[in-house]
Design an enzyme around this catalytic site. Structure first.
Site, PDB file in Angstrom:
ATOM      1  CE  LYS A 171      18.072 -51.123  58.207  1.00 49.85           C
ATOM      2  NZ  LYS A 171      17.935 -51.619  56.835  1.00 49.85           N
TER       3      LYS A 171
ATOM      4  CE  LYS B 109      21.028 -53.725  59.379  1.00 50.24           C
ATOM      5  NZ  LYS B 109      20.449 -53.367  58.125  1.00 50.24           N
TER       6      LYS B 109
HETATM    7  C1  PBG Z   1      19.123 -52.460  53.438  1.00 51.54           C
HETATM    8  C2  PBG Z   1      20.037 -53.003  54.464  1.00 51.54           C
HETATM    9  C3  PBG Z   1      21.121 -52.377  55.096  1.00 51.54           C
HETATM   10  C4  PBG Z   1      21.726 -53.361  55.884  1.00 51.54           C
HETATM   11  C5  PBG Z   1      20.986 -54.520  55.729  1.00 51.54           C
HETATM   12  N1  PBG Z   1      19.945 -54.271  54.873  1.00 51.54           N
HETATM   13  C6  PBG Z   1      21.661 -51.015  54.963  1.00 51.54           C
HETATM   14  C7  PBG Z   1      20.924 -49.855  55.447  1.00 51.54           C
HETATM   15  O1  PBG Z   1      19.815 -49.925  55.947  1.00 51.54           O
HETATM   16  O2  PBG Z   1      21.467 -48.761  55.278  1.00 51.54           O
HETATM   17  C8  PBG Z   1      22.972 -53.180  56.706  1.00 51.54           C
HETATM   18  C9  PBG Z   1      23.745 -54.433  56.967  1.00 51.54           C
HETATM   19  C10 PBG Z   1      25.139 -54.206  57.429  1.00 51.54           C
HETATM   20  O3  PBG Z   1      25.566 -53.079  57.737  1.00 51.54           O
HETATM   21  O4  PBG Z   1      25.869 -55.206  57.502  1.00 51.54           O
HETATM   22  N2  PBG Z   1      18.322 -51.426  53.808  1.00 51.54           N
END
Ligand code: PBG
Length: 324
Positions: A195, A248
């Site tokens: 991520k 992601k």
């Molecule tokens: C929680 C989380 C996030 C997303 C999914 N889980 C935000 C982040 O990490 O800032 C992002 C999902 C999206 O942008 O559609 N931490």
């Protein structure tokens, strides 16, 4: 392979020839639909930067969950927007918290729909960071027990799968161990393993009201410049017991997906995040892109790069097109 012996166009001439030699197929089975659950009743609040996506109270979530199931989409992933936030994100582990209530309502109304939950603290902390703070830094090891409690409370509420997205080191192992001890050995973990600290999450932070009050998430999420590091993250999560590995965002990281596909045998998921949705949707609304073509092309490209599963805000549209 040279012209004119080889002519690439021979197999592109007709729709049926193209169908016969198509390498990648997208199916409704591959789709996971994200939903934002908020407190109250009769609430359906549009998210300005994500046309067509809403913050919804449980009654509306249940209605949409039925629609999602009716379209043949196997799973949803849930995000909660609590009515109060504090420094330790205590709303995340409350038995009657927003997510726990939403899980029970969906499992009650549509038991066949797989309910996945996002395990993270950023929606529940007053400072908007994904863990417990020590000064201005997120304390990795102090955050682990809270994430474990959160995952357990999702399991107790009836979640079918948990998806830790916080990027603390060691959280997959800690959650796996606690789930096993509590008799949830059958519950799979989908790890947000690779991520990135991405600007493409901008619209999500409006949707989940989780923008950090200070600083950013670069101290725990991955540097967009790093590809090889993704292999280390994924390998660690597999060793700690992750059943599904996620990358992601999706479209800017297709190379990472491809590398992981070549190296791992676990199912791979890709999250086409909020900013990818907003970017496409913005151009679609201006008439610059044909919606069906650009959405299907983007999802097919993510599959081609190696994803088995795609979390996407376009899941319902894609299912409709796929179902004809
Ligand atoms: C929680 C989380 C996030 C997303 C999914 N889980 C935000 C982040 O990490 O800032 C992002 C999902 C999206 O942008 O559609 N931490």
């Amino acid at each position: 392979m040279y012209f004119p012996i080889t002519r690439g166009r021979r197999l592109r001439r007709t729709a049926s020839l193209r169908r016969m030699v198509r390498e990648t197929r997208l199916s409704v089975d591959d789709l996971i639909y994200p939903m934002f659950s908020t407190v109250g009743k009769g609430v359906k609040r549009p998210i300005a930067s994500m046309p067509g996506i809403f913050q919804q109270s449980v009654d509306h979530i249940v209605k949409e969950a039925k629609e999602v199931h009716g379209l043949g989409i196997p799973a949803v992933i849930l995000f909660g927007i609590p009515d109060h936030k504090d420094a330790t994100g205590s709303g995340a582990i409350a038995a009657d918290g927003i997510i726990q209530t939403t899980i029970r309502a969906i499992k009650d109304a549509v038991p066949e729909l797989t309910v996945i939950t996002d395990v993270c603290l950023c929606e529940y902390t007053s400072h908007g960071h994904c863990g417990i703070l020590k000064g201005e830094e997120v304390d990795n090891d102090a955050t682990l027990p809270v994430l474990v409690e959160e995952a357990l409370s999702h399991a107790e509420a009836g979640a079918d799968m948990v998806a830790p997205s916080d990027m603390m080191d060691g959280r997959v192992g800690a959650i796996r161990e606690a789930l096993d001890e509590a008799d949830y050995g059958h519950l799979p973990i989908m790890a947000y393993a690779v991520k990135y600290a991405s600007a493409f999450y901008g619209p999500f932070r409006e949707a989940a009201e989780s923008t950090p009050a200070f600083g950013d998430r670069r101290g725990y999420q991955m540097d967009p410049a790093n590809g090889r590091e993704g292999l280390i993250e994924a390998a660690m999560d597999v060793e700690e017991g992750a059943d599904i590995i996620m990358v992601k965002p999706a479209m800017p990281y297709l190379d990472v997906l491809r590398t992981l596909r070549d190296e791992l045998d676990q199912p791979l998921a890709a999250y086409q995040v909020s900013g990818e949705y907003s970017m496409l949707k913005g151009a679609i609304e201006r008439g610059w892109f044909d919606e069906e073509r650009v959405v299907m092309e983007s999802l097919t490209a993510i599959r081609r790069a190696g994803a088995d599963l795609i979390l996407t805000y376009f899941a319902k549209d894609a299912a409709r097109w796929l179902n004809g």
